[in-house]
Design an enzyme around this catalytic site. Structure first.
Site, PDB file in Angstrom:
ATOM      1  N   ARG A   1     -29.659 -18.015  45.837  1.00 30.37           N
ATOM      2  CA  ARG A   1     -28.551 -17.392  46.592  1.00 30.37           C
ATOM      3  C   ARG A   1     -27.551 -16.751  45.634  1.00 30.37           C
ATOM      4  NH1 ARG A   1     -27.858 -21.967  51.386  1.00 30.37           N
ATOM      5  NH2 ARG A   1     -30.054 -21.881  51.947  1.00 30.37           N
TER       6      ARG A   1
ATOM      7  N   GLU B   1     -34.895 -33.886  60.227  1.00 32.64           N
ATOM      8  CA  GLU B   1     -34.885 -32.421  60.324  1.00 32.64           C
ATOM      9  C   GLU B   1     -36.297 -31.835  60.247  1.00 32.64           C
ATOM     10  OE1 GLU B   1     -32.625 -30.394  57.269  1.00 32.64           O
ATOM     11  OE2 GLU B   1     -32.984 -28.443  58.148  1.00 32.64           O
TER      12      GLU B   1
ATOM     13  N   LYS C   1     -31.923 -32.967  63.706  1.00 26.86           N
ATOM     14  CA  LYS C   1     -31.472 -31.642  63.245  1.00 26.86           C
ATOM     15  C   LYS C   1     -32.605 -30.642  63.486  1.00 26.86           C
ATOM     16  CE  LYS C   1     -29.676 -29.238  59.153  1.00 26.86           C
ATOM     17  NZ  LYS C   1     -28.733 -29.328  58.045  1.00 26.86           N
TER      18      LYS C   1
ATOM     19  N   SER D   1     -29.033 -23.628  60.957  1.00 27.31           N
ATOM     20  CA  SER D   1     -28.855 -22.218  61.346  1.00 27.31           C
ATOM     21  C   SER D   1     -30.097 -21.390  61.023  1.00 27.31           C
ATOM     22  CB  SER D   1     -27.607 -21.614  60.709  1.00 27.31           C
ATOM     23  OG  SER D   1     -27.647 -21.651  59.308  1.00 27.31           O
ATOM     24  N   GLY D   2     -30.848 -21.763  60.016  1.00 27.15           N
ATOM     25  CA  GLY D   2     -32.197 -21.248  59.814  1.00 27.15           C
ATOM     26  C   GLY D   2     -32.354 -19.783  59.444  1.00 27.15           C
ATOM     27  N   GLY D   3     -31.256 -19.093  59.133  1.00 23.87           N
ATOM     28  CA  GLY D   3     -31.383 -17.669  58.814  1.00 23.87           C
ATOM     29  C   GLY D   3     -30.778 -16.774  59.880  1.00 23.87           C
TER      30      GLY D   3
ATOM     31  N   ARG E   1     -26.190 -21.951  55.595  1.00 23.25           N
ATOM     32  CA  ARG E   1     -25.969 -20.514  55.421  1.00 23.25           C
ATOM     33  C   ARG E   1     -24.953 -19.939  56.397  1.00 23.25           C
ATOM     34  NH1 ARG E   1     -32.252 -19.196  55.453  1.00 23.25           N
ATOM     35  NH2 ARG E   1     -32.197 -21.237  56.444  1.00 23.25           N
TER      36      ARG E   1
HETATM   37  P1  13P Z   1     -29.263 -23.562  57.251  1.00 18.08           P
HETATM   38  O1  13P Z   1     -28.160 -23.806  58.228  1.00 18.08           O
HETATM   39  O2  13P Z   1     -28.963 -22.551  56.224  1.00 18.08           O
HETATM   40  O3  13P Z   1     -30.599 -23.377  57.929  1.00 18.08           O
HETATM   41  O4  13P Z   1     -29.436 -24.902  56.419  1.00 18.08           O
HETATM   42  C1  13P Z   1     -29.458 -26.098  57.054  1.00 18.08           C
HETATM   43  C2  13P Z   1     -30.089 -27.075  56.178  1.00 18.08           C
HETATM   44  O5  13P Z   1     -29.499 -28.045  55.826  1.00 18.08           O
HETATM   45  C3  13P Z   1     -31.457 -26.806  55.732  1.00 18.08           C
HETATM   46  O6  13P Z   1     -32.054 -27.998  55.369  1.00 18.08           O
END
Ligand code: 13P
Length: 363
Positions: A33, A201, A243, A285-287, A318
């Site tokens: 990043r 998750e 999650k 949030s996943g992108g 993110r």
């Molecule tokens: P994002 O919200 O960027 O997807 O990250 C969450 C996270 O903790 C990934 O393991």
């Protein structure tokens, strides 16, 4: 297992519409990043970025928990941001030995002093799955109980373990889903026995051109398998957090769905497959863009308020960090503006947990 302690942790994490801020990127991911923005890929840059996050004024109003990475949980501020907490840190060792060193205050102290609960990523990343091209399993069960004890003694009260599933031609396979689900369940049980709330998750990735229906189908298979394995292991649902990904089309899918369609598909699926006694659901949030991640979360809470058996909140990395990171650029002069952005995004997501976010608030 002390269930009361676990449920108390979850209540405090999500009290008053609060959510979780994930700042647990591995060194490699954090560097990636930084590289995109031309920020130096050094331990000092990572430390400075994480210091900026944890010293954001009033963050505790909307963030109940922070997820750290092993490198970060051992770090300190460069300079005392708060003279009294620094003095306390220096005083804390009865032998007069200053473990903090120099002016630095341990991050752990900065976080817990403002009432934010300390969390820690305990998986050790993904590895290729034997005999399954393009599929991954998550590493890190070896020595987990010992590491959890160390983290608990440092003050951590919740943990995170991520499994990742790619949608592609004939993947994910049931073998990959089964294997990761078993590992997630084992991790969750060891956490609960250590007095640490597990965040489970299982992430179905957004990469690809699949439709929302495909995401819904795969997410359902994954969650059903995960809950089957959690049940087999005897994980107590009241003492864990799920999650999940939201049910969304792939990033490259030509047909992108409306905010209400995503909220609808996601909530319907979760109500179908997630037991009502799970302590909380905190999305990744996943992108997604920051705005969409807030809008989707808000629509779920607004449209389904009465039907949600669990708190529905966020555990974003993110979607909270990116706008602030773009402002910071590794430059001290931008710290205040970056912190304002970070606080603003956290606050908007708190509004989303109450179903009160709208695009006008972006201004
Ligand atoms: P994002 O919200 O960027 O997807 O990250 C969450 C996270 O903790 C990934 O393991």
């Amino acid at each position: 297992m002390d269930l009361q302690k676990l449920t108390k942790t979850v209540q405090e994490l999500f009290d008053n519409g609060k959510g979780i801020l994930a700042m647990d990127e591995s060194t490699q991911n954090c560097n990636k990043r930084f590289a995109k923005l031309g920020i130096k890929e050094t331990e000092e840059s990572r430390r400075a970025w994480r210091e900026l996050i944890i010293t954001t004024p009033n963050l505790a109003e909307c963030i109940g928990g922070l997820i750290l990475y092993d490198e970060t949980i051992r770090q300190k501020t460069a300079l005392a941001h708060n003279a009294s907490s620094a003095r306390n840190a220096l005083r804390s060792d009865a032998d007069g030995h200053n473990d903090a060193g120099g002016d630095g205050v341990p991050f752990i102290k900065v976080i817990t002093d403002v009432g934010i609960i300390l969390g820690i990523k305990v998986d050790e990343g993904l590895k290729d799955m034997d005999g399954h091209p393009n599929e991954k399993v998550t590493k890190g069960l070896d020595g987990l109980a010992g590491r959890l004890k160390e983290y608990y003694d440092m003050g951590a009260r919740f943990a995170k373990w991520r499994a990742a599933f790619t949608i592609g031609s004939n993947i994910p396979t049931q073998d990959c889903i089964n294997e990761n689900a078993k590992i997630l369940a084992e991790y969750a049980l060891v956490c609960q026995e250590a007095g640490i709330v597990p965040i489970v998750e299982p992430e179905v990735l957004m990469d690809g051109s699949h439709t929302i229906e495909k995401c819904q189908q795969v997410t359902k298979e994954v969650l059903q398998t995960v809950f089957k394995e959690l049940t087999v292991k005897g994980v107590v649902f009241e003492g864990m957090i799920l999650k999940p990904n939201m049910v969304v089309p792939g990033l490259a899918c030509p047909a992108q769905n409306s905010v209400d369609e995503v909220a609808d598909a996601t909530v319907k699926l979760l109500i179908e497959v997630v037991p009502a006694n799970v302590a909380g659901v905190a999305f990744l949030s996943g992108g997604q863009s920051s705005e969409l991640a807030s809008a989707h979360l808000s629509a779920m809470n607004a449209n389904y308020k009465k039907r949600l058996p669990w708190p529905v909140t966020f555990s974003y990395s993110r979607a909270i960090q990116y706008p602030a990171l773009e402002i910071w650029q590794g430059n001290d002069k931008n710290i205040v503006a970056a912190q304002k952005s970070l606080y603003h995004r956290a606050k908007l997501n708190q509004a989303a947990c109450r179903g009160e976010y709208n695009i006008e608030m972006e201004k």
